[in-house]
Structures are given as C-alpha cells and as structure tokens.
Write an enzyme that holds these catalytic residues in place. Structure first.
Site, PDB file in Angstrom:
ATOM      1  N   GLU A 201      33.559  34.979  42.151  1.00 42.99           N
ATOM      2  CA  GLU A 201      34.489  35.572  41.177  1.00 42.99           C
ATOM      3  C   GLU A 201      34.309  34.910  39.804  1.00 42.99           C
ATOM      4  O   GLU A 201      35.254  34.391  39.210  1.00 42.99           O
ATOM      5  CB  GLU A 201      35.937  35.487  41.682  1.00 42.99           C
ATOM      6  CG  GLU A 201      36.128  36.312  42.944  1.00 42.99           C
ATOM      7  CD  GLU A 201      37.572  36.605  43.342  1.00 42.99           C
ATOM      8  OE1 GLU A 201      38.499  36.034  42.740  1.00 42.99           O
ATOM      9  OE2 GLU A 201      37.755  37.430  44.259  1.00 42.99           O
TER      10      GLU A 201
ATOM     11  N   GLU B  55      34.639  39.830  50.300  1.00 39.14           N
ATOM     12  CA  GLU B  55      36.081  39.575  50.437  1.00 39.14           C
ATOM     13  C   GLU B  55      36.779  40.923  50.478  1.00 39.14           C
ATOM     14  O   GLU B  55      36.726  41.687  49.504  1.00 39.14           O
ATOM     15  CB  GLU B  55      36.639  38.727  49.281  1.00 39.14           C
ATOM     16  CG  GLU B  55      36.193  37.272  49.355  1.00 39.14           C
ATOM     17  CD  GLU B  55      36.883  36.365  48.338  1.00 39.14           C
ATOM     18  OE1 GLU B  55      38.045  36.637  47.958  1.00 39.14           O
ATOM     19  OE2 GLU B  55      36.238  35.388  47.913  1.00 39.14           O
TER      20      GLU B  55
HETATM   21  O1  AHR Z   1      40.637  34.906  49.621  1.00 38.14           O
HETATM   22  C1  AHR Z   1      41.492  34.285  48.719  1.00 38.14           C
HETATM   23  C2  AHR Z   1      40.933  34.284  47.307  1.00 38.14           C
HETATM   24  O2  AHR Z   1      40.821  35.589  46.843  1.00 38.14           O
HETATM   25  C3  AHR Z   1      39.556  33.722  47.126  1.00 38.14           C
HETATM   26  O3  AHR Z   1      39.555  32.329  47.032  1.00 38.14           O
HETATM   27  C4  AHR Z   1      39.094  34.351  45.852  1.00 38.14           C
HETATM   28  O4  AHR Z   1      37.707  34.508  45.789  1.00 38.14           O
HETATM   29  C5  AHR Z   1      39.850  35.667  45.820  1.00 38.14           C
HETATM   30  O5  AHR Z   1      40.459  35.886  44.624  1.00 38.14           O
END
Ligand code: AHR
Length: 499
Positions: free
Chosen positions: A178, A303
């Site tokens: 991110e 994710e």
């Molecule tokens: O999964 C939780 C968080 O969500 C992670 O650390 C991040 O990459 C995302 O914003």
C-alpha cells in the site's frame, strides 16, 4: 407453503477454461492483534500444545485447507519492519512499537526463521512483503540473500550462524505494501520509479528457481495507479497487487457496520459491495491487457475480505471481528469471481488467517473455533488446480427495499480424476431457491453434496460455541433427464460433486 423461487443455469463442461491456480486460495498473516502472537505462534514453552512454537490445533486446521502460500509480515506492518531485528537469539532481539496496530510493543520473537519454519510445517509457500516505506534497497537485498542464498556469502553465513544451514525457497517477494497509503503515501509515478529500483535488487540466488516480484498495486478503484505501474514498470514485475475490502457502510470513517446482530440492510449492503470485486477485476485487467495482452503478469488480490467494527470490548487496533453466514457469502462470491478471471487472477490472499478481519480461525488461550469462512475455504479446496468450467446462472433477484442483487452465484470445475464440482450460493436470507442446471458435456450418474447454512444471517461460530455452523450432508440435489436439480436453502453455500 410458498413455492421456491426458480433459477436456471447451464454448466458448459464442453467448453473448459484454464486451470484454477491453487494460489487463488492464499492467506495473509500480519503482525496485527492476535494473528501471529497467540493465533499462530505461542512459543516452545507454552502450555498450549505446539510444534516448535506453532500451535498444533491451528496448524492441523490450516493443513486441511491446503493453504498454497502465506503472505507475511504485513500489511502496513511490513513497511516498518526491519528484518534484522527478528533474527538471532530471541532474548537479544530489539523491540519496536507496532504503530499501526494498537501501539503494542513487538518483541520480534516471531521473525524470519519462525515464519519460514511455520511455512515448512504447514507445507505452504512463503510470500514475504519487504519494506520499501521505511527500509532501504540494501536491507531488502540482504534479506533476500539471507533467506535464499546457499553461497559462502555474508548473509547466508549469518543465517547459518542463526541455525539454518539450507536456504529456504521463497518464491514471492512483495516490494512494499500500500505504497499509496501506509507504505509511504507515494504517488503512482514516484512509486513506479521506486519499485523499479527496489525490484532490481531482488536477486535470484538459486539456479533453477525463480522469485516473483510483486509490485504494490492499486487501492480498490484507483485505475490511474494500475495504468502508471503497467506503463512504467511492467518489465520488472511478475505480479501487481490489488486491495479491496468489503465494508457494509462503505465508509472508512465512523462505523463500518457491526459484525454480529446486524440488520438486513447491512447484509444486503455487504453482498452488494462485495460484488464490486467483479468490476474491479474487470477494469484493472482491461488496463493490464493493454500492456500485457498475453496475461503474463498476474493480478494478485493479496488483501480482500470483510472489514467490520471490532468485537465489543476488544482492542480497536486488533481488528477482531465476528464471523457469520454473511462472511460465508462473501468468501464464496469472491472465490467465484477469482475463478471466473483465473487467466489474470492467479494469486489472492484473504485478510487475514487467524483472529483478524475475515479470519479462518479464532483462538482464545488454548481454545480454537473455525469460522464460516474456514468452512467455505474447506468446501472449495476441490477447485484448487482443477479446470474451470463455465456456469451461467439466470435466476431470481434478492430484493431488499428498492434495491436488488442476484440471489444465486456459483462456480464449477473438473478435477484431475474427472469429477465435476459445482459450488452454489443463495444469498437470499429468507427464501430457498430451486435451481435447474443443464449439463452440457457431462457424463454423471451420481451427485453428492454438503451444505453450510445457519438459522439466521448472523449465525456463526465463536469460542464459546465453536460448532454452531458446520458443513452438513446435503440431499436436496438430484440428477434427472440431463439436469442437475438443487434446492438451495436460504443463506447457504452448497458444494456438489458429480461422478
Ligand atoms: O489487513 C489490515 C490492513 O489493511 C493491512 O495492514 C493494510 O495493508 C490494509 O490497509
């Protein structure tokens, strides 16, 4: 009694698609709350039964899911993580503050050796996310050498000194996480250049093996990010990530929606918002197609999953949320989408493995519960490595107020032994749906199945009641005159096998 709503479908087994990569079933484990500490790692001296510090119950449960890879150590944590703090004698390892997740002190007792040992115990591949935001190129380069070089070289020798002679196989390295947000608040143009530089120094030290370098990808619908990364850095990447979370309210500020005891409006909104994954995959893929028409670079959805308000009374920074039938719907719908795009989406990781967000497993002390998401993943293991078969569904809508979404979703595949697996989901929380599937190119004499459902929308398993929702034998499916006829209970996931 009212007649069930009717759906029609065609299974086009005579028009097979590509192989569904097992890597679509990957998982994410971050140093966040009790995902690692307490969830996976308890240490060798714990009274909780463990193997070299990894809990036996969690390990045993995860083995049944055939987890293809685990992404670690973050997440946002990755861009603050300095790997050298997590090697050597544990009592000498420096501590740090986990600024993102509760501000707790991280003692680094679970580091590179512990993670890679966990992967070996689980029989899974490691996907290591390296620090770009607060790290250096040298730090990343040395980490890769430490893990994967068998040479008589400084980092390989440091690894040997720390007790591991043989290099590990680390097939995936994430270059930052991110980077548009917690990983450095970079612009796409800047990150593309940073990516090119960092990725240059991710070297492959093992002849005959390869390391896929995965570029930090867009936040949900940031198509500009994908455009820039593909235009500027495609020749240096073997994957581009995508992150998208399903929030019932759709808002990062204020309440995201409660995890349990929610109204039907939240059930509907969750289904509706999770369906957005289809559009995201389509649109990002279309951009990637312009630069990579042969689909050599995977879209790595590393994710995804639900994100609700935390369980009342728990640390807000630990992201512990309830798991219910709603999560089962989300898991199935997203896996179906990934199957449908199996040419481009060859890797994904649900967030997260244990105790965090849309977890597979809850733990509390020595106790463990498997979530509804776990059960869907287990029911879907049959699709890993199988051949995708198109399944077209035309069915009733699930109407809520003046809005609606399709009620029935599904996916199908043929495994190496020729068995066909059809997985169907009915998101209508009130009504069963009868579906007739026309079977094209299928020779089958018998159907068997299992179903996951519960009495209410927020039925789920907890530490106190770990077996409220578990897969049951399913008998409402018959083969008749070339049709597969199934009655899908309300809010259910049904897994069928045809042979
Ligand atoms: O999964 C939780 C968080 O969500 C992670 O650390 C991040 O990459 C995302 O914003």
């Amino acid at each position: 009694m009212a007649a069930e709503a009717q759906a029609k479908a065609t299974l086009r087994a005579d028009q097979p698609g590509v192989t569904i990569s097992p890597n679509i079933y990957g998982q994410f484990a971050e140093h966040l709350g009790h995902c690692i500490y307490g969830g996976i790692w308890v240490g060798e001296n714990s009274t909780i039964p463990n193997t070299r510090g990894v809990r036996n119950d969690v390990l045993g449960a995860l083995k049944k899911l055939k987890v293809p890879f685990v992404r670690w150590p973050g997440g946002c944590f990755a861009d603050e993580y300095h790997w050298k703090d997590g090697i050597g004698p544990r009592e000498l390892r420096p501590r740090m503050i986990n600024t993102h997740w509760g501000g707790v002190v991280e003692d680094n007792s679970f580091g590179t050796h512990e993670f890679l040992d966990f992967c070996e115990l689980l029989g899974t591949k490691p996907y290591v996310s390296a620090n770009v935001g607060s790290g250096t190129v040298q730090e990343m380069m040395e980490w890769v050498e430490y893990m994967t070089s068998d040479a008589d070289s400084p980092m390989a020798n440091l690894r040997r000194k720390n007790g591991r002679d043989k290099a590990w196989d680390v097939p995936f390295i994430g270059v930052g996480n991110e980077s548009w947000g917690c990983g450095g608040n970079m612009r796409a143009e800047y990150y593309a250049d940073q990516y090119r530089k960092y990725a240059t120094y991710v070297k492959n030290y093992q002849p005959g093996k390869s390391i896929a370098r995965i570029a930090g990808g867009p936040n949900a619908s940031d198509y500009h990010w994908t455009e820039v990364l593909m235009r500027e850095a495609r020749n240096h990447m073997q994957g581009l990530s995508l992150h998208y979370y399903t929030l019932p309210t759709g808002s990062w500020s204020g309440s995201k929606g409660v995890g349990s005891g929610f109204p039907e409006a939240d059930w509907f909104a969750t289904i509706d918002r999770t369906l957005f994954m289809e559009e995201l995959v389509q649109k990002h893929s279309a951009i990637m197609d312009k630069y990579d028409p042969q689909k050599k670079i995977p879209l790595v959805v590393d994710e995804w999953g639900t994100w609700y308000d935390v369980e009342p009374g728990t640390n807000p920074g630990f992201l512990r949320q309830a798991a219910t039938m709603r999560d089962a719907m989300v898991a199935a719908i997203n896996l179906n989408i990934f199957h449908r795009h199996a040419e481009r989406v060859t890797m994904t990781a649900i967030a997260q493995m244990v105790n965090v967000l849309q977890a597979m497993i809850f733990t509390e002390g020595e106790k463990m519960a498997l979530t509804t998401t776990y059960h869907v993943f287990e029911m879907y293991t049959v699709h890993q490595g199988a051949t995708y078969l198109p399944l077209d569904i035309k069915g009733p809508a699930y109407v809520y107020g003046d809005q609606s979404v399709p009620a029935v979703y599904g996916t199908a595949s043929r495994d190496a032994e020729g068995r066909i697996h059809v997985s169907l989901t009915n998101v209508n929380p009130h009504e069963a749906v009868k579906i007739s599937v026309a079977l094209q190119g299928v020779k089958a004499g018998a159907v068997t199945g299992r179903v996951l459902t519960g009495p209410s929308m927020d039925s789920g398993n907890t530490i106190a009641q770990p077996n409220l929702v578990v897969p049951q034998a399913f008998t409402d499916a018959v083969l008749k005159d070339g049709l597969l006829e199934v009655v899908l209970p309300s809010k259910s996931v049904v897994a069928l096998e045809l042979k």
